[in-house]
Scaffold this motif. Structure first.
Motif, PDB file in Angstrom:
ATOM      1  N   UNK A   1       0.844  -1.193   0.000  1.00  0.00           N
ATOM      2  CA  UNK A   1       0.000   0.000   0.000  1.00  0.00           C
ATOM      3  C   UNK A   1       0.877   1.240   0.000  1.00  0.00           C
ATOM      4  N   UNK A   2       0.561   2.199  -0.832  1.00  0.00           N
ATOM      5  CA  UNK A   2       1.373   3.405  -0.952  1.00  0.00           C
ATOM      6  C   UNK A   2       1.269   4.260   0.306  1.00  0.00           C
ATOM      7  N   UNK A   3       2.416   4.768   0.755  1.00  0.00           N
ATOM      8  CA  UNK A   3       2.443   5.650   1.919  1.00  0.00           C
ATOM      9  C   UNK A   3       2.172   7.072   1.459  1.00  0.00           C
ATOM     10  N   UNK A   4       1.023   7.601   1.856  1.00  0.00           N
ATOM     11  CA  UNK A   4       0.637   8.952   1.424  1.00  0.00           C
ATOM     12  C   UNK A   4       0.866   9.996   2.513  1.00  0.00           C
ATOM     13  N   UNK A   5       1.527   9.599   3.598  1.00  0.00           N
ATOM     14  CA  UNK A   5       1.794  10.539   4.688  1.00  0.00           C
ATOM     15  C   UNK A   5       2.694  11.670   4.186  1.00  0.00           C
ATOM     16  N   UNK A   6       2.321  12.926   4.423  1.00  0.00           N
ATOM     17  CA  UNK A   6       3.173  14.038   3.975  1.00  0.00           C
ATOM     18  C   UNK A   6       4.516  14.022   4.692  1.00  0.00           C
ATOM     19  N   UNK A   7       5.572  14.407   3.972  1.00  0.00           N
ATOM     20  CA  UNK A   7       6.919  14.419   4.516  1.00  0.00           C
ATOM     21  C   UNK A   7       7.401  15.874   4.635  1.00  0.00           C
ATOM     22  N   UNK A   8       8.031  16.164   5.755  1.00  0.00           N
ATOM     23  CA  UNK A   8       8.499  17.528   6.020  1.00  0.00           C
ATOM     24  C   UNK A   8      10.019  17.520   6.099  1.00  0.00           C
ATOM     25  N   UNK A   9      10.641  18.398   5.323  1.00  0.00           N
ATOM     26  CA  UNK A   9      12.095  18.546   5.423  1.00  0.00           C
ATOM     27  C   UNK A   9      12.400  19.939   5.956  1.00  0.00           C
ATOM     28  N   UNK A  10      13.312  20.007   6.895  1.00  0.00           N
ATOM     29  CA  UNK A  10      13.599  21.283   7.569  1.00  0.00           C
ATOM     30  C   UNK A  10      15.014  21.749   7.220  1.00  0.00           C
ATOM     31  N   UNK A  11      15.109  22.872   6.531  1.00  0.00           N
ATOM     32  CA  UNK A  11      16.400  23.502   6.295  1.00  0.00           C
ATOM     33  C   UNK A  11      16.776  24.296   7.542  1.00  0.00           C
ATOM     34  N   UNK A 220      17.476   7.382  10.574  1.00  0.00           N
ATOM     35  CA  UNK A 220      17.111   6.289   9.677  1.00  0.00           C
ATOM     36  C   UNK A 220      16.012   5.405  10.255  1.00  0.00           C
ATOM     37  N   UNK A 221      15.918   5.343  11.581  1.00  0.00           N
ATOM     38  CA  UNK A 221      14.956   4.464  12.253  1.00  0.00           C
ATOM     39  C   UNK A 221      13.872   5.272  12.957  1.00  0.00           C
ATOM     40  N   UNK A 222      13.567   6.430  12.437  1.00  0.00           N
ATOM     41  CA  UNK A 222      12.604   7.337  13.057  1.00  0.00           C
ATOM     42  C   UNK A 222      11.184   6.771  13.008  1.00  0.00           C
ATOM     43  N   UNK A 223      10.376   7.223  13.950  1.00  0.00           N
ATOM     44  CA  UNK A 223       8.957   6.862  13.937  1.00  0.00           C
ATOM     45  C   UNK A 223       8.225   7.530  12.776  1.00  0.00           C
ATOM     46  N   UNK A 224       8.815   8.564  12.214  1.00  0.00           N
ATOM     47  CA  UNK A 224       8.225   9.253  11.058  1.00  0.00           C
ATOM     48  C   UNK A 224       9.346   9.607  10.089  1.00  0.00           C
ATOM     49  N   UNK A 225       9.868   8.612   9.376  1.00  0.00           N
ATOM     50  CA  UNK A 225      11.075   8.821   8.565  1.00  0.00           C
ATOM     51  C   UNK A 225      10.822   9.683   7.338  1.00  0.00           C
ATOM     52  N   UNK A 226      11.914  10.236   6.826  1.00  0.00           N
ATOM     53  CA  UNK A 226      11.889  11.018   5.592  1.00  0.00           C
ATOM     54  C   UNK A 226      12.869  10.352   4.628  1.00  0.00           C
ATOM     55  N   UNK A 227      12.485  10.094   3.384  1.00  0.00           N
ATOM     56  CA  UNK A 227      13.373   9.332   2.489  1.00  0.00           C
ATOM     57  C   UNK A 227      14.712  10.001   2.235  1.00  0.00           C
TER      58      UNK A 227
END
Length: 394
Positions: A1-11, A220-227
């Motif tokens: 199933x595709x993960x549609x959770x939005x991802x946030x990157x912080x500069x 890398x092992x976060x509860x809410x990872x970012x690719x």
């Protein structure tokens, strides 16, 4: 199933990162680039007294240096932060240059907050501690003042403090960590000098390098990872594992450069995802047990990997493959690395007693982050004691 959770990157606000360079040669051009003229230097006592770096820096910059302090201390106590902030204000400094490890850079971030907010006493500063986002995954500043001074960092360790706007100096009165997210608190520029790094005692490089590994693992092992963050973290872990053991040979120039690159990879991702237990529990063990963050990270990182075994199997398998040891339990890889470096693997190795650790249970449960964002929940006293029990045995 595709993960549609939005991802946030912080500069996090860096404008220049200069890698594999002589900091003394590069710094004047960086100061000119940003229009800085009045430099306040914050350095570790050991850098000032055991190396010639600060003398060489003073000779190179001359009257541009309007102030200098090496009164930092373990965990950068608030009293030292406030004193140095007043000194920098009195000197009319327009930039802070840090030369040292995490305590030095943390102190400079908190100094920035003091100066920007005109907060030069303990009570005023402590009112500015961070709050959490509504979902509990992001640390947010409570400061409303624009940054009036920035930091240029020349790191001498490998724990990645130069990559975040977070500062956690210790409160002298309570022995608890204060928690700040400083607007523009990440250095405006970072100068990675491998020759300077080689002057750091190798045991400190190993322990702070392991703290960097801990940060990368939590990313890398976060509860809410970012690719993107995970990709950087996997590469960082591989570089650390390959190169940290080589730092015992001061002539292994490339290993020092590669370890600094690993901190860069780690830092680029770590503020974009929530970190778990091992990242935050050091903030309890450190001040309560009189233990360096990096030493505590060795033990807690290992315990966390055991706690998560089977819960994040794909992540652990990817990390083992990235390191070049596919099929090996991830906690065993970490244990072997720690033993090879002569780092602690248990709470007993840190010199802690059961009574001391028992006294840390309450503060850990009250900490806003220790019991949040753990893939395998750590929410009760029983959970906390269970993972700490794993830290008593290798």
């Amino acid at each position: 199933m595709e993960n549609t959770e939005p991802k946030r990157y912080r500069f996090t606000g860096h404008e220049r990162v200069i890698h594999n360079v002589s900091a003394i040669e590069a710094l004047p051009d960086v100061l000119t680039l940003f229009g800085y003229h009045r430099v306040f230097v914050v350095c570790s006592r050991s850098i000032r007294t055991k190396t010639a770096f600060i003398d060489r820096l003073q000779a190179r910059l001359g009257e541009m240096i309007v102030g200098l302090t090496d009164e930092v201390g373990e965990h950068s106590p608030l009293s030292n932060v406030l004193r140095a902030a007043r000194q920098a204000r009195h000197a009319r400094a327009d930039v802070i240059v840090s030369v040292g490890g995490g305590s030095v850079m943390d102190m400079c971030k908190a100094m920035q907050l003091c100066i920007s907010e005109n907060a030069y006493d303990r009570e005023s500063l402590l009112k500015l501690q961070f709050v959490l986002s509504a979902d509990g995954t992001e640390m947010l500043t409570t400061s409303q003042a624009p940054a009036t001074i920035r930091q240029i960092a020349i790191p001498t360790t490998l724990a990645t403090s130069e990559w975040t706007p977070v500062s956690t100096p210790i409160d002298d009165e309570t022995r608890l960590k204060a928690r700040f997210v400083v607007p523009d608190g990440s250095p405006v520029a970072v100068l990675y000098d491998p020759d300077l790094l080689r002057q750091t005692p190798v045991r400190l490089l190993w322990s702070t390098g392991i703290r960097g590994v801990d940060h990368a693992i939590n990313t890398a092992c976060s509860s809410s990872p970012h690719p993107f963050a995970s990709l950087l973290a996997e590469r960082a872990i591989a570089l650390y594992v390959q190169n940290l053991p080589k730092l015992g040979d001061a002539s292994a120039t490339e290993a020092f450069t590669q370890c600094q690159l690993a901190t860069w990879y780690t830092g680029m991702g770590q503020m974009s995802v929530p970190h778990g237990f091992s990242h935050w529990m050091v903030h309890i063990i450190g001040p309560y047990g009189g233990i360096a963050h990096s030493d505590a990270a060795c033990v807690l990182m290992l315990a966390q990997s055991k706690w998560l075994e089977g819960w994040i199997k794909p992540q652990h398998e990817r990390l083992a493959a990235a390191i070049g040891q596919p099929g090996m339990p991830f906690h065993a890889i970490l244990h072997d690395l720690l033993v090879r470096l002569g780092m602690p693997t248990t709470l007993d190795d840190l010199g802690l007693t059961r009574a001391q650790v028992d006294a840390m249970i309450g503060p850990a449960l009250e900490h806003p982050m220790v019991t949040r964002n753990n893939v395998r929940p750590i929410t009760t006293e029983a959970d906390l004691r269970a993972i700490l029990e794993l830290a008593w045995r290798a």
